[in-house]
Design a protein around this motif. Structure first.
Motif, PDB file in Angstrom:
ATOM      1  N   ARG A  51     -57.298 -91.412 -52.049  1.00  0.00           N
ATOM      2  CA  ARG A  51     -58.128 -90.749 -51.039  1.00  0.00           C
ATOM      3  C   ARG A  51     -59.096 -89.732 -51.634  1.00  0.00           C
ATOM      4  O   ARG A  51     -59.279 -88.644 -51.095  1.00  0.00           O
ATOM      5  N   TRP A 108     -60.585 -83.696 -42.907  1.00  0.00           N
ATOM      6  CA  TRP A 108     -60.822 -84.870 -42.063  1.00  0.00           C
ATOM      7  C   TRP A 108     -62.314 -85.122 -41.888  1.00  0.00           C
ATOM      8  O   TRP A 108     -62.763 -86.275 -41.895  1.00  0.00           O
ATOM      9  N   GLY A 138     -58.746 -97.959 -40.105  1.00  0.00           N
ATOM     10  CA  GLY A 138     -57.987 -96.850 -39.532  1.00  0.00           C
ATOM     11  C   GLY A 138     -57.268 -96.001 -40.555  1.00  0.00           C
ATOM     12  O   GLY A 138     -56.535 -95.085 -40.207  1.00  0.00           O
ATOM     13  N   TYR A 139     -57.448 -96.316 -41.825  1.00  0.00           N
ATOM     14  CA  TYR A 139     -56.867 -95.559 -42.930  1.00  0.00           C
ATOM     15  C   TYR A 139     -58.002 -95.127 -43.822  1.00  0.00           C
ATOM     16  O   TYR A 139     -58.901 -95.943 -44.101  1.00  0.00           O
ATOM     17  N   PRO A 140     -57.997 -93.912 -44.303  1.00  0.00           N
ATOM     18  CA  PRO A 140     -57.061 -92.835 -43.960  1.00  0.00           C
ATOM     19  C   PRO A 140     -57.370 -92.255 -42.574  1.00  0.00           C
ATOM     20  O   PRO A 140     -58.433 -92.503 -42.016  1.00  0.00           O
ATOM     21  N   ASN A 141     -56.436 -91.469 -42.077  1.00  0.00           N
ATOM     22  CA  ASN A 141     -56.575 -90.843 -40.759  1.00  0.00           C
ATOM     23  C   ASN A 141     -55.910 -89.467 -40.813  1.00  0.00           C
ATOM     24  O   ASN A 141     -55.265 -89.128 -41.804  1.00  0.00           O
ATOM     25  N   PRO A 142     -56.085 -88.666 -39.761  1.00  0.00           N
ATOM     26  CA  PRO A 142     -55.520 -87.307 -39.801  1.00  0.00           C
ATOM     27  C   PRO A 142     -54.014 -87.253 -40.059  1.00  0.00           C
ATOM     28  O   PRO A 142     -53.551 -86.347 -40.754  1.00  0.00           O
ATOM     29  N   SER A 143     -53.252 -88.228 -39.565  1.00  0.00           N
ATOM     30  CA  SER A 143     -51.801 -88.160 -39.791  1.00  0.00           C
ATOM     31  C   SER A 143     -51.460 -88.416 -41.265  1.00  0.00           C
ATOM     32  O   SER A 143     -50.506 -87.843 -41.790  1.00  0.00           O
ATOM     33  N   ILE A 197     -65.706 -92.438 -44.997  1.00  0.00           N
ATOM     34  CA  ILE A 197     -65.427 -93.725 -44.335  1.00  0.00           C
ATOM     35  C   ILE A 197     -66.742 -94.332 -43.855  1.00  0.00           C
ATOM     36  O   ILE A 197     -66.993 -95.535 -44.043  1.00  0.00           O
ATOM     37  N   TRP A 239     -61.414 -98.654 -46.329  1.00  0.00           N
ATOM     38  CA  TRP A 239     -61.253 -97.560 -45.365  1.00  0.00           C
ATOM     39  C   TRP A 239     -61.835 -97.906 -43.995  1.00  0.00           C
ATOM     40  O   TRP A 239     -62.180 -97.011 -43.224  1.00  0.00           O
ATOM     41  N   GLN A 240     -61.908 -99.180 -43.652  1.00  0.00           N
ATOM     42  CA  GLN A 240     -62.470 -99.567 -42.368  1.00  0.00           C
ATOM     43  C   GLN A 240     -61.391-100.044 -41.394  1.00  0.00           C
ATOM     44  O   GLN A 240     -61.698-100.648 -40.379  1.00  0.00           O
ATOM     45  N   LYS A 265     -64.027 -88.594 -42.813  1.00  0.00           N
ATOM     46  CA  LYS A 265     -64.784 -89.361 -41.801  1.00  0.00           C
ATOM     47  C   LYS A 265     -66.157 -89.754 -42.342  1.00  0.00           C
ATOM     48  O   LYS A 265     -66.592 -90.890 -42.170  1.00  0.00           O
TER      49      LYS A 265
END
Length: 169
Positions: free
Chosen positions: A95, A17, A38-43, A24, A35-36, A21
């Motif tokens: 990703r 992550w 909210g994707y990708p994210n920890p979930s 991003i 990637w602006q 981050k």
């Protein structure tokens, strides 16, 4: 330096992550909208790992890079505005990100070479990928590694450049 390409584990999540981050943020600083949202994210990363799709390029205990690899698992690719080079089985990856302190060492290309090995080990000779129109770094890598532009796909509501590479065993 010997890097190990392996499946990601839940223990890798925090490092992965952090890498994403920073990636991003780099995309934002480059003026990209990739990637602006909210994707990708920890979930998303947790889901990759749970499905066995998350892979890391490890330098000892440090994660140098991350990607998600799937077989025949990208519904958006069925609606390509253009034409794929092949029909049938393919490996897709998403990703792709390299840790800040490992940038400029050719590790993205090294990771893509491992993805080629993954495909061949699964008896698949087609790699498909998409990227943002303004992701100059990834576009350059795809060009260097022999990918062919096949058209556009819509991914999460935005058009993306789609590429394929045919591997020879």
């Amino acid at each position: 330096m010997a890097y190990l390409f392996r499946q990601a584990t839940a223990d890798d999540l925090a490092q992965i992550w952090e890498i994403l981050k920073k990636a991003i943020q780099r995309r934002k600083e480059d003026g990209s909208n990739q990637w602006q949202d909210g994707y990708p994210n920890p979930s998303v990363i947790q889901s990759d790992i749970a499905k066995g799709a998350g892979y890391v390029l490890a330098d000892g205990d440090c994660i140098a890079g991350y990607c998600a690899i799937m077989i025949n698992d990208e519904p958006a690719y069925a609606g390509i505005n253009g034409k794929w080079l092949t029909e049938g089985d393919f490996v897709v990856y998403h990703r792709v990100a390299i840790a800040e302190n490992y940038l400029g060492k050719g590790l993205a290309q090294k990771m893509l070479a491992h993805i080629e090995d993954f495909a061949l080990n699964n008896k698949i000779n087609s790699l498909k990928v998409d990227t943002n129109f303004d992701n100059k770094g990834m576009l350059n890598i795809l060009d260097k590694m022999g990918y062919v532009y096949c058209g556009e796909v819509v991914f999460r509501g935005a058009p993306r450049k789609a590429f394929e590479k045919i591997l020879t065993p």
